[in-house]
Scaffold this active site. Structure first.
Site, short mmCIF file in Angstrom:
data_model
loop_
_atom_site.label_atom_id
_atom_site.label_comp_id
_atom_site.label_asym_id
_atom_site.label_seq_id
_atom_site.Cartn_x
_atom_site.Cartn_y
_atom_site.Cartn_z
N ARG A 1 1.10 -1.44 0.45
CA ARG A 1 0.30 -0.48 -0.23
C ARG A 1 0.55 1.28 -0.24
O ARG A 1 0.71 2.29 -0.46
CB ARG A 1 -0.58 -0.02 1.94
CG ARG A 1 -1.89 -0.81 0.69
CD ARG A 1 -2.92 -1.63 2.59
NE ARG A 1 -1.62 -1.99 3.71
CZ ARG A 1 -1.49 -1.82 5.01
NH1 ARG A 1 -2.72 -1.76 5.28
NH2 ARG A 1 -1.05 -2.09 5.46
N ARG A 2 1.70 0.76 0.83
CA ARG A 2 2.78 3.21 0.72
C ARG A 2 3.42 2.68 -0.64
O ARG A 2 5.03 2.52 -0.87
CB ARG A 2 2.95 2.26 1.53
CG ARG A 2 3.17 2.01 3.15
CD ARG A 2 4.35 1.65 4.69
NE ARG A 2 3.93 0.47 4.80
CZ ARG A 2 4.28 -0.04 5.57
NH1 ARG A 2 5.12 0.44 6.87
NH2 ARG A 2 5.03 -0.85 4.73
N ASP B 1 -4.38 -2.14 -2.14
CA ASP B 1 -4.53 -3.24 -0.79
C ASP B 1 -5.03 -4.55 -0.53
O ASP B 1 -6.44 -4.62 -1.81
CB ASP B 1 -5.89 -2.22 0.18
CG ASP B 1 -6.35 -2.30 1.38
OD1 ASP B 1 -5.88 -4.50 1.34
OD2 ASP B 1 -6.13 -1.85 2.39
N TYR C 1 -4.40 -15.25 14.47
CA TYR C 1 -3.19 -15.54 13.34
C TYR C 1 -3.35 -16.69 13.13
O TYR C 1 -3.18 -17.12 12.04
CB TYR C 1 -2.20 -14.11 14.37
CG TYR C 1 -1.15 -14.47 13.20
CD1 TYR C 1 -1.13 -14.29 12.14
CD2 TYR C 1 -0.08 -14.92 13.95
CE1 TYR C 1 -0.18 -14.01 11.55
CE2 TYR C 1 1.17 -15.63 12.65
CZ TYR C 1 1.23 -14.04 11.52
OH TYR C 1 2.16 -14.57 10.68
N GLY D 1 10.03 -18.57 12.26
CA GLY D 1 9.73 -18.58 12.98
C GLY D 1 9.75 -17.12 13.16
O GLY D 1 9.33 -16.19 12.56
N VAL E 1 11.17 -13.04 13.01
CA VAL E 1 11.89 -12.37 12.38
C VAL E 1 11.44 -11.35 12.40
O VAL E 1 10.18 -10.64 12.78
CB VAL E 1 11.39 -12.99 10.79
CG1 VAL E 1 12.06 -11.93 9.65
CG2 VAL E 1 11.11 -14.30 10.50
P1 NDP Z 1 5.75 -7.05 8.05
O1 NDP Z 1 5.44 -5.54 8.99
O2 NDP Z 1 7.66 -6.04 8.46
O3 NDP Z 1 5.96 -5.86 6.24
C1 NDP Z 1 4.68 -6.98 6.22
C2 NDP Z 1 3.78 -6.63 3.83
O4 NDP Z 1 2.74 -6.26 3.95
C3 NDP Z 1 4.26 -5.28 3.76
O5 NDP Z 1 5.11 -5.01 2.88
C4 NDP Z 1 2.84 -4.14 3.86
O6 NDP Z 1 2.92 -3.24 2.78
C5 NDP Z 1 2.13 -5.77 3.48
N1 NDP Z 1 1.14 -5.48 3.50
C6 NDP Z 1 0.03 -6.08 4.80
N2 NDP Z 1 -1.39 -5.08 4.70
C7 NDP Z 1 -1.36 -5.12 3.62
C8 NDP Z 1 -2.90 -5.01 2.41
N3 NDP Z 1 -4.18 -5.41 3.26
N4 NDP Z 1 -2.25 -5.13 1.16
C9 NDP Z 1 -1.42 -5.26 1.06
N5 NDP Z 1 -0.54 -5.51 1.49
C10 NDP Z 1 0.05 -5.93 2.46
O7 NDP Z 1 5.96 -8.44 8.51
P2 NDP Z 1 7.29 -9.26 7.77
O8 NDP Z 1 7.97 -9.27 6.39
O9 NDP Z 1 7.47 -9.82 8.93
O10 NDP Z 1 5.70 -10.35 7.08
C11 NDP Z 1 5.03 -10.67 6.25
C12 NDP Z 1 4.84 -12.34 5.60
O11 NDP Z 1 5.74 -13.16 7.09
C13 NDP Z 1 3.52 -12.55 6.39
O12 NDP Z 1 2.60 -13.08 6.01
C14 NDP Z 1 3.85 -12.68 8.21
O13 NDP Z 1 2.35 -13.32 8.64
C15 NDP Z 1 5.02 -13.43 7.78
N6 NDP Z 1 5.10 -14.46 9.15
C16 NDP Z 1 6.30 -13.13 9.62
C17 NDP Z 1 6.72 -13.47 10.48
C18 NDP Z 1 7.96 -12.33 11.49
O14 NDP Z 1 8.12 -12.52 12.72
N7 NDP Z 1 8.48 -11.71 11.18
C19 NDP Z 1 7.14 -15.42 11.55
C20 NDP Z 1 6.59 -15.82 10.12
C21 NDP Z 1 5.48 -15.65 9.24
P3 NDP Z 1 2.62 -1.76 3.12
O15 NDP Z 1 1.62 -1.15 4.24
O16 NDP Z 1 2.50 -0.93 2.11
O17 NDP Z 1 0.58 -2.27 2.70
C1 8X3 Z 2 5.06 -14.96 13.59
C2 8X3 Z 2 5.85 -15.62 14.22
O1 8X3 Z 2 5.42 -16.33 16.54
O2 8X3 Z 2 4.90 -14.30 15.94
O3 8X3 Z 2 3.97 -14.94 12.22
O4 8X3 Z 2 3.28 -16.06 14.87
S1 8X3 Z 2 4.39 -15.20 15.55
#
Ligand code: NDP
Ligand code: 8X3
Length: 253
Positions: A37-38, A61, A154, A185, A187
């Protein structure tokens, strides 16, 4: 025939895992369609990575079905044949027991992590079926494999991603399309900042006292998965930091 560089479509490219993947792909000459979105972040990435590869940005979105289909239909011809789809966009919203959870948070997680992933896939997968090739990576989570306290919704969305990943593979392997999931896990990204609605202290605490995974670690794995020979399909890959044994067993200093 001249071999063209692959084209990858990455959702959630504006931060964290998606952004790190975009950077690694760009360094390896993979052409990019970056989504989020950003818009200002997408534009900055296009400027940065455009020196290494062709980059097209799409700001929408993922919850909005119309926006998703219009954005993907708008792709110029040179970006229309997508080889790799990284279904990465997603977040957690809130961390509360089921009786205290906010239904708006539940809507957000279900709409983004599950329905959004499906809309994007529905807009792209038929193109892969037509050309009888493609590679889809669904970013799940350890939350796709386990359920932890206060994270039930979640975890439910990520369990759904796990099921969708399996269903996609069952339906698409006969078309020569590879499907697999990467399940990280903990990140350190903006994930916890989003979960805790901008509360930076609370977010930082999640990653204190141990060494979490970095988004670049996941990008490396995703790149490894998509660069295997065409007959190799890595279907399911779980990766945690050494300090984390399960979703709830974490050794901190
Ligand atoms: P971030 O919050 O850093 O990134 C999330 C990304 O998703 C952003 O680029 C955001 O872009 C996009 N996003 C969120 N909502 C929307 C929306 N409504 N429309 C379009 N884009 C959207 O988190 P992560 O990089 O950690 O997460 C990425 C993936 O990894 C997710 O699926 C998360 O569940 C998964 N994950 C993360 C873990 C962690 O510990 N960080 C562990 C396991 C899985 P914008 O806001 O610009 O729209
Ligand atoms: C993101 C990691 O442990 O918060 O999927 O679910 S946790």
């Amino acid at each position: 025939m001249e071999k063209k560089n692959k084209i990858a479509f990455i959702t959630g490219a504006t931060s964290g895992i998606g952004e790190a993947t975009a950077k690694l792909f760009a360094s390896n000459g993979i052409q990019l369609i970056l989504c989020g979105r950003r818009k200002e972040r997408l534009e900055a990435l296009k400027k940065e990575l455009g020196t290494k590869t062709e980059v097209h940005i799409l700001s929408f979105d993922i919850r909005n079905k119309k926006e998703v289909f219009e954005a993907i239909t708008s792709l110029p011809k040179e970006f229309s044949e997508i080889d790799i789809l990284i279904n990465n966009a997603g977040n957690a919203h809130g961390l509360e027991p089921i009786d205290e959870g906010d239904t708006d948070d539940w809507d957000s997680m279900i709409d983004i992590n599950v329905k959004g992933l499906l809309y994007v896939s529905k807009a792209i997968v038929p193109r892969m079926v037509t050309k009888k090739s493609g590679h889809i990576i669904n970013i799940g989570s350890t939350a796709a494999k386990e359920v932890y306290p206060n994270g039930g919704i979640y975890c439910a969305t990520k369990h759904a991603v796990d099921a969708i990943n399996q269903g996609m593979r069952i339906d698409l392997h006969k078309h020569g399309i590879r499907v697999g999931a990467v399940h990280p896990g903990l990140v350190e990204t903006e994930f916890s900042k989003v979960r805790f609605k901008g509360d930076e202290n609370r977010a930082e605490n999640v990653y204190k006292g141990f060494e979490p995974l970095r988004p670049e670690d996941i990008a490396d794995i995703v790149y490894f998965v998509v660069t295997r020979p065409y007959y190799v399909n890595i279907t399911d890959l779980v990766v945690v930091p050494i300090a984390q044994a399960t979703a709830t067993i974490l050794t901190k200093e």
